[in-house]
Motif scaffolding. Structure first.
Motif, PDB file in Angstrom:
ATOM      1  N   ARG A 274     124.511 -47.726  87.775  1.00 10.39           N
ATOM      2  CA  ARG A 274     124.511 -46.199  87.749  1.00 10.39           C
ATOM      3  C   ARG A 274     123.737 -45.648  86.500  1.00 10.39           C
ATOM      4  NH1 ARG A 274     129.683 -42.309  88.344  1.00 10.39           N
ATOM      5  NH2 ARG A 274     130.559 -43.364  86.565  1.00 10.39           N
TER       6      ARG A 274
ATOM      7  N   ALA B 235     121.990 -35.829  92.116  1.00  8.04           N
ATOM      8  CA  ALA B 235     122.829 -36.654  92.957  1.00  8.04           C
ATOM      9  C   ALA B 235     124.331 -36.675  92.672  1.00  8.04           C
ATOM     10  CB  ALA B 235     122.460 -37.782  93.367  1.00  8.04           C
ATOM     11  N   ARG B 236     125.505 -36.719  93.318  1.00 10.82           N
ATOM     12  CA  ARG B 236     126.501 -36.920  93.182  1.00 10.82           C
ATOM     13  C   ARG B 236     126.692 -38.622  93.310  1.00 10.82           C
ATOM     14  NH1 ARG B 236     131.437 -36.665  96.702  1.00 10.82           N
ATOM     15  NH2 ARG B 236     130.144 -35.855  98.301  1.00 10.82           N
ATOM     16  N   THR B 237     127.188 -39.235  92.054  1.00 10.49           N
ATOM     17  CA  THR B 237     127.178 -40.565  91.884  1.00 10.49           C
ATOM     18  C   THR B 237     128.652 -40.961  91.497  1.00 10.49           C
ATOM     19  OG1 THR B 237     126.781 -40.737  89.581  1.00 10.49           O
ATOM     20  CG2 THR B 237     125.002 -40.615  91.045  1.00 10.49           C
ATOM     21  N   THR B 238     128.863 -42.234  91.972  1.00 16.17           N
ATOM     22  CA  THR B 238     130.148 -42.589  91.765  1.00 16.17           C
ATOM     23  C   THR B 238     130.090 -44.308  91.707  1.00 16.17           C
ATOM     24  OG1 THR B 238     132.738 -42.948  92.042  1.00 16.17           O
ATOM     25  CG2 THR B 238     131.186 -42.945  94.061  1.00 16.17           C
TER      26      THR B 238
ATOM     27  N   VAL C 154     120.792 -35.520  99.165  1.00 18.93           N
ATOM     28  CA  VAL C 154     121.348 -36.359  97.985  1.00 18.93           C
ATOM     29  C   VAL C 154     121.274 -35.522  96.803  1.00 18.93           C
ATOM     30  CG1 VAL C 154     120.767 -38.308  96.579  1.00 18.93           C
ATOM     31  CG2 VAL C 154     120.652 -38.712  99.080  1.00 18.93           C
TER      32      VAL C 154
ATOM     33  N   PRO D 177     126.681 -38.678  98.605  1.00 19.76           N
ATOM     34  CA  PRO D 177     126.889 -39.098  97.345  1.00 19.76           C
ATOM     35  C   PRO D 177     126.104 -40.715  97.211  1.00 19.76           C
ATOM     36  CG  PRO D 177     128.926 -39.624  98.349  1.00 19.76           C
ATOM     37  CD  PRO D 177     127.947 -38.652  99.423  1.00 19.76           C
TER      38      PRO D 177
ATOM     39  N   GLY E 126     124.008 -33.138  96.469  1.00 23.24           N
ATOM     40  CA  GLY E 126     125.603 -33.675  96.441  1.00 23.24           C
ATOM     41  C   GLY E 126     126.365 -33.903  97.755  1.00 23.24           C
ATOM     42  N   THR E 127     125.651 -33.423  98.975  1.00 18.71           N
ATOM     43  CA  THR E 127     126.262 -33.703 100.155  1.00 18.71           C
ATOM     44  C   THR E 127     126.474 -35.179 100.379  1.00 18.71           C
ATOM     45  OG1 THR E 127     125.177 -31.657 100.859  1.00 18.71           O
ATOM     46  CG2 THR E 127     125.972 -33.246 102.530  1.00 18.71           C
TER      47      THR E 127
ATOM     48  N   CYS F 248     119.253 -40.856  89.077  1.00 20.34           N
ATOM     49  CA  CYS F 248     119.381 -40.176  90.364  1.00 20.34           C
ATOM     50  C   CYS F 248     119.520 -38.790  90.499  1.00 20.34           C
ATOM     51  CB  CYS F 248     120.841 -40.750  90.697  1.00 20.34           C
ATOM     52  SG  CYS F 248     121.306 -42.352  91.446  1.00 20.34           S
TER      53      CYS F 248
ATOM     54  N   VAL G 236     126.716 -44.199  96.154  1.00 22.42           N
ATOM     55  CA  VAL G 236     127.818 -45.139  95.483  1.00 22.42           C
ATOM     56  C   VAL G 236     127.180 -46.615  94.848  1.00 22.42           C
ATOM     57  CG1 VAL G 236     129.841 -46.290  95.922  1.00 22.42           C
ATOM     58  CG2 VAL G 236     129.219 -44.386  96.988  1.00 22.42           C
TER      59      VAL G 236
ATOM     60  N   LEU H  38     127.229 -41.697 103.277  1.00 21.80           N
ATOM     61  CA  LEU H  38     127.511 -42.019 101.794  1.00 21.80           C
ATOM     62  C   LEU H  38     126.233 -42.969 101.618  1.00 21.80           C
ATOM     63  CD1 LEU H  38     130.523 -42.394 102.934  1.00 21.80           C
ATOM     64  CD2 LEU H  38     130.883 -42.321 100.575  1.00 21.80           C
TER      65      LEU H  38
END
Length: 336
Positions: A133, A141-144, A118, A124, A121-122, A138, A126, A94
């Motif tokens: 955010r 990309a998978r973001t949280t 990135v 993420p 999405g492999t 991004c 953070v 991550l």
């Protein structure tokens, strides 16, 4: 789980390593930025161990590292150089983005947005605040977001000194970003206590302000270990967070947890962190200075704001909430 991470941001890492896992931090002979090892001025548990690059490679060879937490773009290369493993391909990973963009937000492409692991999405990204955010581009990309959490220092506030405290690292070098000009503006009217690294040179600017309050402030510049700083800040009547552009400073949350009422600019994540009952946010330094004068004259009002500030931190930025959220993310990464 056994987690590899670099010691980058001491306060954030101090909260992170309070989780229920084992943590490995790289150690180089010079204890430089890529190998600081265990913290020297924060209290870290025994679950954090140091390892050289060779020891880290051996740990990977033995299957003893479960997941990697990256915090700087070049750590992707360091990981591969030291271990032969690729983040997101050979080991779950991550990426934590601690900062708001330093350039124009609308044009700020994240430096890892186009890295294959990135972008697909492999790995993420953070973010530590929702504001960050929103401002970073991004791409796909998978973001949280995982809000900060801090170890509770306790309700230490006494407010015995009619001063305003601030924690600002390198206030001269980071002048406008850190809001040092705002700091000097408030110092015209009220005595300040300024804590943090790299305060050399600030005294002459305080003397130049030419008021008794500013001159007195020049003698109150200190760089202290975290526990000593908490004890010192607790005696001040209020806390000033002068930053123009920064991610949410953990020193602000720590001051609130101690029970200090807050004065700050209404920028980045501050409006979320500091509700109206916990402090005064204003883009006008005169309003901040006037509020400081009022609190210096009325300790009871300052105490009421400080009580609300502490309640806000315990509710929104608790250490348990933070470590639980991170455990869930790490577990998800390892299971994927």
């Amino acid at each position: 789980m056994r987690v590899l991470l670099w010691h980058v941001h001491g306060s954030w890492a101090t909260a992170f390593v309070q989780g229920p896992h084992e943590y490995v931090v790289p150690l180089l002979p010079d204890r430089g930025p890529d190998g600081r090892g265990r913290a020297q001025t924060w209290d870290w548990p025994a679950s954090v161990t140091e390892a050289s690059p060779a020891e880290i490679r051996a740990a990977f060879d033995d299957g003893a590292i479960d997941v990697v937490v990256l915090q700087r773009p070049h750590e992707v290369g360091l990981l591969e150089e030291w271990t032969g493993r690729r983040a997101g391909r050979d080991v779950p990973a991550l990426y934590v983005e601690h900062n708001a963009p330093t350039d124009h937000a609308a044009r700020s492409r994240h430096p890892l947005a186009d890295l294959d692991v990135v972008a697909d999405g492999t790995v993420p990204v953070v973010h530590v605040t929702a504001f960050n955010r929103l401002m970073w581009d991004c791409g796909t990309a998978r973001t949280t977001v995982v809000d900060h959490g801090i170890p509770d220092p306790g309700h230490l506030w006494t407010g015995e000194r009619p001063h305003v405290a601030a924690v600002v690292n390198e206030p001269v070098r980071r002048w406008r970003v850190a809001g040092t000009d705002v700091l000097l503006h408030v110092a015209r009217d009220v005595p300040l206590e300024v804590y943090g690294m790299g305060t050399d040179g600030l005294a002459e600017h305080l003397h130049a302000v030419g008021t008794p309050a500013a001159a007195a402030s020049a003698g109150r510049l200190q760089d202290l270990p975290q526990h000593a700083m908490h004890a010192a800040v607790a005696g001040a009547r209020a806390y000033l967070h002068p930053y123009r552009w920064t991610s949410l400073g953990l020193s602000l949350l720590e001051a609130m947890a101690i029970g200090l009422p807050v004065l700050a600019l209404p920028v980045t994540e501050a409006p979320v962190a500091v509700p109206p009952e916990a402090g005064v946010l204003s883009a006008d330094p005169d309003v901040l200075a006037a509020t400081a004068r009022r609190w210096l004259a009325d300790p009871a009002e300052a105490a009421a704001y400080g009580k609300a500030a502490r309640e806000q931190v315990l509710a929104r930025y608790s250490l348990e909430r933070f470590t639980d959220r991170w455990t869930a993310l790490l577990s998800e990464a390892v299971a994927t």
